[in-house]
Design an enzyme around this catalytic site. Sequence first.
Site, PDB file in Angstrom:
ATOM      1  N   TYR A   1       0.847  -1.190   0.000  1.00 27.36           N
ATOM      2  CA  TYR A   1       0.000   0.000   0.000  1.00 27.36           C
ATOM      3  C   TYR A   1       0.884   1.243   0.000  1.00 27.36           C
ATOM      4  O   TYR A   1       1.964   1.242   0.589  1.00 27.36           O
ATOM      5  CB  TYR A   1      -0.877   0.057   1.257  1.00 27.36           C
ATOM      6  CG  TYR A   1      -1.775  -1.125   1.494  1.00 27.36           C
ATOM      7  CD1 TYR A   1      -3.146  -1.052   1.232  1.00 27.36           C
ATOM      8  CD2 TYR A   1      -1.270  -2.315   2.016  1.00 27.36           C
ATOM      9  CE1 TYR A   1      -3.982  -2.127   1.478  1.00 27.36           C
ATOM     10  CE2 TYR A   1      -2.106  -3.401   2.262  1.00 27.36           C
ATOM     11  CZ  TYR A   1      -3.456  -3.298   1.994  1.00 27.36           C
ATOM     12  OH  TYR A   1      -4.280  -4.367   2.234  1.00 27.36           O
TER      13      TYR A   1
ATOM     14  N   HIS B   1      -6.384   1.806  -1.126  1.00 24.96           N
ATOM     15  CA  HIS B   1      -6.389   0.402  -1.525  1.00 24.96           C
ATOM     16  C   HIS B   1      -4.973  -0.023  -1.914  1.00 24.96           C
ATOM     17  O   HIS B   1      -4.166   0.793  -2.377  1.00 24.96           O
ATOM     18  CB  HIS B   1      -7.322   0.184  -2.716  1.00 24.96           C
ATOM     19  CG  HIS B   1      -8.769   0.388  -2.397  1.00 24.96           C
ATOM     20  ND1 HIS B   1      -9.534  -0.588  -1.785  1.00 24.96           N
ATOM     21  CD2 HIS B   1      -9.592   1.452  -2.600  1.00 24.96           C
ATOM     22  CE1 HIS B   1     -10.777  -0.131  -1.638  1.00 24.96           C
ATOM     23  NE2 HIS B   1     -10.830   1.100  -2.115  1.00 24.96           N
TER      24      HIS B   1
ATOM     25  N   LYS C   1      -5.438  -4.979  -8.791  1.00 20.51           N
ATOM     26  CA  LYS C   1      -4.041  -4.984  -8.358  1.00 20.51           C
ATOM     27  C   LYS C   1      -3.167  -5.502  -9.508  1.00 20.51           C
ATOM     28  O   LYS C   1      -3.633  -6.242 -10.369  1.00 20.51           O
ATOM     29  CB  LYS C   1      -3.848  -5.860  -7.126  1.00 20.51           C
ATOM     30  CG  LYS C   1      -4.743  -5.465  -5.957  1.00 20.51           C
ATOM     31  CD  LYS C   1      -4.471  -6.302  -4.740  1.00 20.51           C
ATOM     32  CE  LYS C   1      -5.607  -6.222  -3.727  1.00 20.51           C
ATOM     33  NZ  LYS C   1      -6.153  -4.895  -3.516  1.00 20.51           N
TER      34      LYS C   1
END
Length: 245
Positions: free
Chosen positions: A155, A163, A202
């Site tokens: 992060y 996020h 991601k």
Amino acid sequence: MAPRWKGKDAKSKKDAEAEALKEPMSKIVSQLQSSLVQSNACGSLSDSSVHIAVQAEQLDLLDKAYFGQPVRNVAKDMYWFQLTLEEAFYLCYSLKCLKINRGADTSPLNDEELWHCFNSKKQAFSFYYKAYSHLRMKNWVVRSGAQYGVDFIVYRHHPARVHSEYGVLVRSQDNDDDDVNGRLRVWSDVQCTTRLLGSVAKTLLVLYVNKNGHSDGSPLYLENYAVEERTISRWSPEQCRERSL
């Protein structure tokens, strides 16, 4: 990839970003380092983790810097905090703000003893620690990625504000047969991992650790290790297809 700040609406996301900029992670970690040094903090080794008793101020700083997790109260204004081996060694060896012993009645282990102890408790610890410290030194918050099938999740700031952006896998660059986690050996694993991470917004970040001919016999060799970063993402034909006018 731009950071995805958390919030119910645009204003709350802006507020989360402003708070992060006002109190950068480097500043928080520096405050934690000073607080642990002043209190002569000492943790106790317990199986595959380290427990440390901290006061309310340090509990707040550990939470802000996102190291470990609280376990229970020891006494009034005292709390047990549990650290992973990578987190504990980073605080001890890299930041020089934590001592670690085997029990309450034993003296703290020196860096060499602690290094050998942690290597005996976790296979390929030297690879994982080098990858962990590489990211932490760049002020990323690093957490376990088991939930997403990777080694770490990172992060830009505290997970309450933003996020995570990357799922991290650690590989050895010295020898393809040097098995760190057994991952990405076949294309199906690459495809599954990138698809899973892509579904939760991601990107897969692979860290190749090269020991440059050095062993893992001493933490002094860490400065000779090199880390190469590579990102892998799925190619989506929908993003590349020409749109008809």
